[in-house]
Write a protein that holds these residues in place. Structure first.
Motif, mmCIF file in Angstrom:
data_model
loop_
_atom_site.group_PDB
_atom_site.id
_atom_site.type_symbol
_atom_site.label_atom_id
_atom_site.label_comp_id
_atom_site.label_asym_id
_atom_site.label_seq_id
_atom_site.Cartn_x
_atom_site.Cartn_y
_atom_site.Cartn_z
ATOM 1 N N THR A 146 -13.811 -38.108 2.209
ATOM 2 C CA THR A 146 -13.815 -36.882 1.401
ATOM 3 C C THR A 146 -13.674 -35.697 2.345
ATOM 4 O O THR A 146 -14.483 -35.539 3.264
ATOM 5 C CB THR A 146 -15.148 -36.765 0.637
ATOM 6 O OG1 THR A 146 -15.428 -38.038 0.070
ATOM 7 C CG2 THR A 146 -15.090 -35.703 -0.437
ATOM 8 N N LYS A 176 0.946 -35.428 3.238
ATOM 9 C CA LYS A 176 1.356 -36.556 4.107
ATOM 10 C C LYS A 176 0.210 -37.548 4.256
ATOM 11 O O LYS A 176 0.393 -38.763 4.207
ATOM 12 C CB LYS A 176 1.763 -36.029 5.478
ATOM 13 C CG LYS A 176 3.111 -35.330 5.476
ATOM 14 C CD LYS A 176 3.575 -35.106 6.908
ATOM 15 C CE LYS A 176 5.006 -34.647 6.990
ATOM 16 N NZ LYS A 176 5.247 -33.388 6.252
ATOM 17 N N THR A 177 -0.996 -36.998 4.458
ATOM 18 C CA THR A 177 -2.152 -37.879 4.646
ATOM 19 C C THR A 177 -3.298 -37.505 3.718
ATOM 20 O O THR A 177 -4.337 -38.152 3.735
ATOM 21 C CB THR A 177 -2.658 -37.805 6.110
ATOM 22 O OG1 THR A 177 -3.188 -36.492 6.351
ATOM 23 C CG2 THR A 177 -1.569 -38.098 7.117
ATOM 24 N N SER A 178 -3.119 -36.447 2.931
ATOM 25 C CA SER A 178 -4.211 -36.019 2.036
ATOM 26 C C SER A 178 -3.787 -36.154 0.577
ATOM 27 O O SER A 178 -2.594 -36.120 0.263
ATOM 28 C CB SER A 178 -4.620 -34.576 2.349
ATOM 29 O OG SER A 178 -3.534 -33.708 2.144
ATOM 30 N N VAL A 204 -8.814 -37.599 2.395
ATOM 31 C CA VAL A 204 -7.863 -37.769 3.496
ATOM 32 C C VAL A 204 -7.852 -39.228 3.941
ATOM 33 O O VAL A 204 -8.901 -39.864 4.040
ATOM 34 C CB VAL A 204 -8.234 -36.822 4.666
ATOM 35 C CG1 VAL A 204 -7.396 -37.114 5.897
ATOM 36 C CG2 VAL A 204 -8.052 -35.369 4.247
ATOM 37 N N GLY A 312 -20.620 -39.269 1.808
ATOM 38 C CA GLY A 312 -20.447 -37.876 1.414
ATOM 39 C C GLY A 312 -21.261 -37.510 0.174
ATOM 40 O O GLY A 312 -21.831 -36.415 0.086
ATOM 41 N N PHE A 345 -16.054 -30.878 4.104
ATOM 42 C CA PHE A 345 -16.665 -31.879 4.987
ATOM 43 C C PHE A 345 -15.984 -31.741 6.339
ATOM 44 O O PHE A 345 -14.897 -32.261 6.545
ATOM 45 C CB PHE A 345 -16.478 -33.288 4.413
ATOM 46 C CG PHE A 345 -17.298 -33.533 3.182
ATOM 47 C CD1 PHE A 345 -16.852 -33.126 1.943
ATOM 48 C CD2 PHE A 345 -18.533 -34.146 3.275
ATOM 49 C CE1 PHE A 345 -17.616 -33.328 0.810
ATOM 50 C CE2 PHE A 345 -19.310 -34.359 2.148
ATOM 51 C CZ PHE A 345 -18.846 -33.943 0.911
ATOM 52 N N GLN A 346 -16.613 -30.971 7.221
ATOM 53 C CA GLN A 346 -15.910 -30.623 8.467
ATOM 54 C C GLN A 346 -15.926 -31.737 9.494
ATOM 55 O O GLN A 346 -15.004 -31.882 10.274
ATOM 56 C CB GLN A 346 -16.517 -29.351 9.038
ATOM 57 C CG GLN A 346 -16.200 -28.179 8.122
ATOM 58 C CD GLN A 346 -16.878 -26.898 8.538
ATOM 59 O OE1 GLN A 346 -17.415 -26.787 9.614
ATOM 60 N NE2 GLN A 346 -16.875 -25.934 7.642
HETATM 61 C C1 LIG Z 1 -18.257 -44.986 -1.234
HETATM 62 C C2 LIG Z 1 -17.301 -44.616 -0.172
HETATM 63 C C3 LIG Z 1 -17.316 -43.207 0.134
HETATM 64 C C4 LIG Z 1 -16.517 -42.904 1.348
HETATM 65 C C5 LIG Z 1 -16.243 -41.457 1.394
HETATM 66 C C6 LIG Z 1 -17.208 -40.753 2.231
HETATM 67 O O1 LIG Z 1 -18.374 -40.831 2.101
HETATM 68 S S1 LIG Z 1 -16.537 -39.861 3.447
HETATM 69 C C7 LIG Z 1 -17.909 -39.076 4.191
HETATM 70 C C8 LIG Z 1 -17.846 -37.575 4.044
HETATM 71 N N1 LIG Z 1 -16.636 -36.993 4.639
HETATM 72 C C9 LIG Z 1 -16.452 -36.993 5.974
HETATM 73 O O2 LIG Z 1 -17.271 -37.495 6.783
HETATM 74 C C10 LIG Z 1 -15.202 -36.318 6.484
HETATM 75 C C11 LIG Z 1 -15.544 -35.409 7.614
HETATM 76 N N2 LIG Z 1 -14.364 -34.618 8.025
HETATM 77 C C12 LIG Z 1 -13.453 -35.151 8.821
HETATM 78 O O3 LIG Z 1 -13.568 -36.278 9.331
HETATM 79 C C13 LIG Z 1 -12.263 -34.282 9.121
HETATM 80 O O4 LIG Z 1 -12.605 -32.914 8.911
HETATM 81 C C14 LIG Z 1 -11.041 -34.619 8.216
HETATM 82 C C15 LIG Z 1 -10.597 -36.046 8.486
HETATM 83 C C16 LIG Z 1 -11.341 -34.466 6.733
HETATM 84 C C17 LIG Z 1 -9.911 -33.650 8.556
HETATM 85 O O5 LIG Z 1 -9.734 -33.711 9.958
HETATM 86 P P1 LIG Z 1 -8.582 -32.870 10.645
HETATM 87 O O6 LIG Z 1 -8.549 -31.500 10.067
HETATM 88 O O7 LIG Z 1 -8.682 -33.038 12.117
HETATM 89 O O8 LIG Z 1 -7.348 -33.668 10.166
HETATM 90 P P2 LIG Z 1 -5.846 -33.250 10.136
HETATM 91 O O9 LIG Z 1 -5.620 -31.891 10.703
HETATM 92 O O10 LIG Z 1 -5.115 -34.416 10.710
HETATM 93 O O11 LIG Z 1 -5.544 -33.146 8.563
HETATM 94 C C18 LIG Z 1 -5.370 -34.281 7.801
HETATM 95 C C19 LIG Z 1 -5.019 -33.882 6.389
HETATM 96 O O12 LIG Z 1 -6.182 -33.379 5.766
HETATM 97 C C20 LIG Z 1 -5.917 -32.116 5.193
HETATM 98 N N3 LIG Z 1 -7.171 -31.398 5.258
HETATM 99 C C21 LIG Z 1 -8.022 -31.321 6.284
HETATM 100 N N4 LIG Z 1 -9.085 -30.599 5.968
HETATM 101 C C22 LIG Z 1 -8.921 -30.202 4.687
HETATM 102 C C23 LIG Z 1 -9.658 -29.402 3.780
HETATM 103 N N5 LIG Z 1 -10.799 -28.867 4.109
HETATM 104 N N6 LIG Z 1 -9.153 -29.218 2.557
HETATM 105 C C24 LIG Z 1 -7.995 -29.760 2.186
HETATM 106 N N7 LIG Z 1 -7.241 -30.513 2.996
HETATM 107 C C25 LIG Z 1 -7.692 -30.726 4.227
HETATM 108 C C26 LIG Z 1 -4.795 -31.550 6.035
HETATM 109 O O13 LIG Z 1 -4.065 -30.584 5.313
HETATM 110 C C27 LIG Z 1 -3.972 -32.794 6.268
HETATM 111 O O14 LIG Z 1 -3.225 -33.108 5.100
HETATM 112 P P3 LIG Z 1 -1.678 -33.528 5.111
HETATM 113 O O15 LIG Z 1 -1.509 -34.562 6.196
HETATM 114 O O16 LIG Z 1 -1.442 -34.104 3.763
HETATM 115 O O17 LIG Z 1 -0.898 -32.291 5.363
#
Ligand SMILES: CCCCCC(=O)SCCNC(=O)CCNC(=O)[C@H](O)C(C)(C)COP(=O)(O)OP(=O)(O)OC[C@H]1O[C@@H](n2cnc3c(N)ncnc32)[C@H](O)[C@@H]1OP(=O)(O)O
Length: 437
Positions: A146, A176-178, A204, A312, A345-346
């Motif tokens: 997320t 591309k990846t989101s 993502v 998340g 989720f930074q």
């Molecule tokens: C039950 C199972 C549940 C599992 C789910 C969870 O719990 S998950 C747990 C909670 N979440 C997390 O822990 C995530 C923590 N955050 C992260 O790991 C990171 O910030 C991230 C992977 C989301 C993004 O990392 P980066 O910014 O370095 O990645 P990158 O620059 O390569 O971007 C990848 C793609 O994500 C998009 N992207 C990144 N941040 C974004 C944001 N805030 N809002 C919208 N879109 C975003 C970019 O446009 C890009 O899309 P395009 O490529 O399409 O242009």
């Protein structure tokens, strides 16, 4: 079902949707064979191949590394998917399973909203796995995380713990990846499901070890309604970029905002002294810094998600409950949630981290309270703190609340940020306020 779903969207002033318009959607003709929330979590564990015991998690991650070979080198390699391919319905059978109800209950005999946040997160992830499904195997090479809760808008005052709930959703936009996922939650009353909330999440796709980005299937659009949804996804992306650019962390406030802050500052100067230092609270107001509440959580293996990090939805539940308590303590009465927006989720939260939540009221207007919750982690043994999330919640209470007054420049920026979130929420809700507890 899909066509009816899209039709309902128009009737319902926007996504998301029910399978049929109210009056046609009945309990009996739709729940048979539908997945329940427990089933969603079970499916996710299967798709990712989670370790059943924490002691196995390193071994399981080693096995996941082999899935790297299945990752596409470009998006073109992947077959396009339709919106309806990821369309998913899930039942939360609160009405028919009294023991399940216990987990969702608040002392006000309403559904615990923090649990709903967890469910939405799990469903959002499953929808993305459905969109990116690889036909060759049960296990997916993708780690879906997320990235953002763009918006959760509530359109019902109370969620009853005694009626079944249905969640529906699908991918509505891809980059591309989101992926953007739209979901709707409805509740069953007199054989008809009524909308309770609409949610937009951004997920993502990452590689099997969650170390780098991974390409996802493109989306093919099949009707003008779907084109409209996709266009909305593009607009949302543009808005996110614009609001990041105009963030108060990067840019000075607007002239109007600067004036408001200065006037607020002047209103706190003691008229008996000629000094900028002696500050007094204007009537019916509270210093922002006096509204703070904090909590700490030690991230134990039990709370890990399928990628061995903190789930998340769990972070959202913790933040929401602290935010709710902050509003409750500040107002001295029961707050009702109006909206959640822009939860970023930074960075992931590792198991073993110390997780700090700090919550404060950052803006009020009449009987509305805007609360901001900031979460950060530190690894035990180090003193370094890193922000993981910022959460924004809008609450409503029955009576008018005091104004909050910033004392420092930093608090003034929080105040303006809170005001921007509040205005954004109210602007979108111009059709009327919906609340939930
Ligand atoms: C039950 C199972 C549940 C599992 C789910 C969870 O719990 S998950 C747990 C909670 N979440 C997390 O822990 C995530 C923590 N955050 C992260 O790991 C990171 O910030 C991230 C992977 C989301 C993004 O990392 P980066 O910014 O370095 O990645 P990158 O620059 O390569 O971007 C990848 C793609 O994500 C998009 N992207 C990144 N941040 C974004 C944001 N805030 N809002 C919208 N879109 C975003 C970019 O446009 C890009 O899309 P395009 O490529 O399409 O242009």
């Amino acid at each position: 079902m899909w066509r009816a779903a899209m039709r309902f969207r128009a009737l319902n002033k926007g996504w998301p949707i029910l399978g049929r318009s109210p009056g046609q959607e009945t309990f009996n003709n739709r729940t048979k064979g539908t997945l329940n929330m427990e089933g969603v979590r079970h499916k996710l564990r299967e798709i990712v191949g989670i370790s059943k015991r924490w002691s196995d998690h390193v071994k399981v991650m080693e096995e996941r590394k082999l899935l790297h070979a299945l990752l596409p080198k470009s998006q073109k390699e992947l077959p396009p998917r339709r919106m309806k391919d990821s369309y998913t319905e899930v039942i939360l059978p609160l009405g028919t399973q009294p023991m399940l109800r216990e987990k969702y209950l608040t002392v006000y005999n309403c559904v615990r909203f923090g649990r709903i946040l967890e469910d939405l997160d799990s469903l959002g992830v499953l929808i993305c796995y459905t969109h990116t499904k690889i036909d060759s195997g049960k296990m997916s090479p993708f780690s879906i995380v997320t990235a953002l809760v763009d918006k959760i808008d509530l359109c019902k005052k109370v969620i009853s713990p005694e009626n079944d709930i249905k969640f529906i959703g699908h991918v509505s936009w891809v980059g591309k990846t989101s992926m953007e996922v739209k979901m709707q939650m409805c509740q069953l009353y007199d054989t008809v499901y009524h909308p309770v909330l609409n949610a937009t999440f951004v997920m993502v796709a990452r590689d099997p070890e969650n170390k780098g980005p991974a390409f996802i299937n493109p989306l093919v659009l099949e009707s003008p309604e779907e084109e409209e949804l996709f266009k909305q996804g593009e607009l949302n992306k543009g808005k996110r970029i614009a609001s990041t650019t105009a963030s108060l962390l990067k840019m000075a406030p607007t002239a109007e905002e600067r004036l408001a802050v200065h006037n607020m500052f002047l209103s706190t100067l003691d008229p008996r002294t000629i000094s900028f230092q002696s500050r007094v609270l204007p009537p019916d107001s509270v210093w922002m810094e006096d509204t703070k509440l904090k909590s700490l959580h030690i991230c134990q293996p039990e709370e890990r998600n399928i990628f061995n990090r903190i789930f998340g939805g769990f972070l959202m539940r913790k933040a929401f409950e602290l935010g709710w308590a902050t509003a409750c303590h500040f107002a001295g009465s029961r707050p009702f949630l109006v909206a959640v927006d822009d939860i970023m989720f930074q960075r992931p939260v590792e198991i073993g981290s110390l997780l700090f939540f700090a919550s404060q009221v950052c803006f009020t207007e009449k009987n509305h309270i805007q609360v901001r919750v900031h979460s950060e982690v530190s690894v035990p043994g180090t003193k370094e703190h890193k922000t993981t999330n910022v959460f924004h919640f809008t609450f409503l209470v029955e009576k008018e609340v005091p104004a909050v007054i910033p004392k420092t420049y930093g608090d003034s920026m929080l105040y303006l940020d809170g005001q921007r979130h509040f205005m954004g929420t109210m602007h979108e809700k111009a059709g009327g306020t919906a609340i939930i507890q």
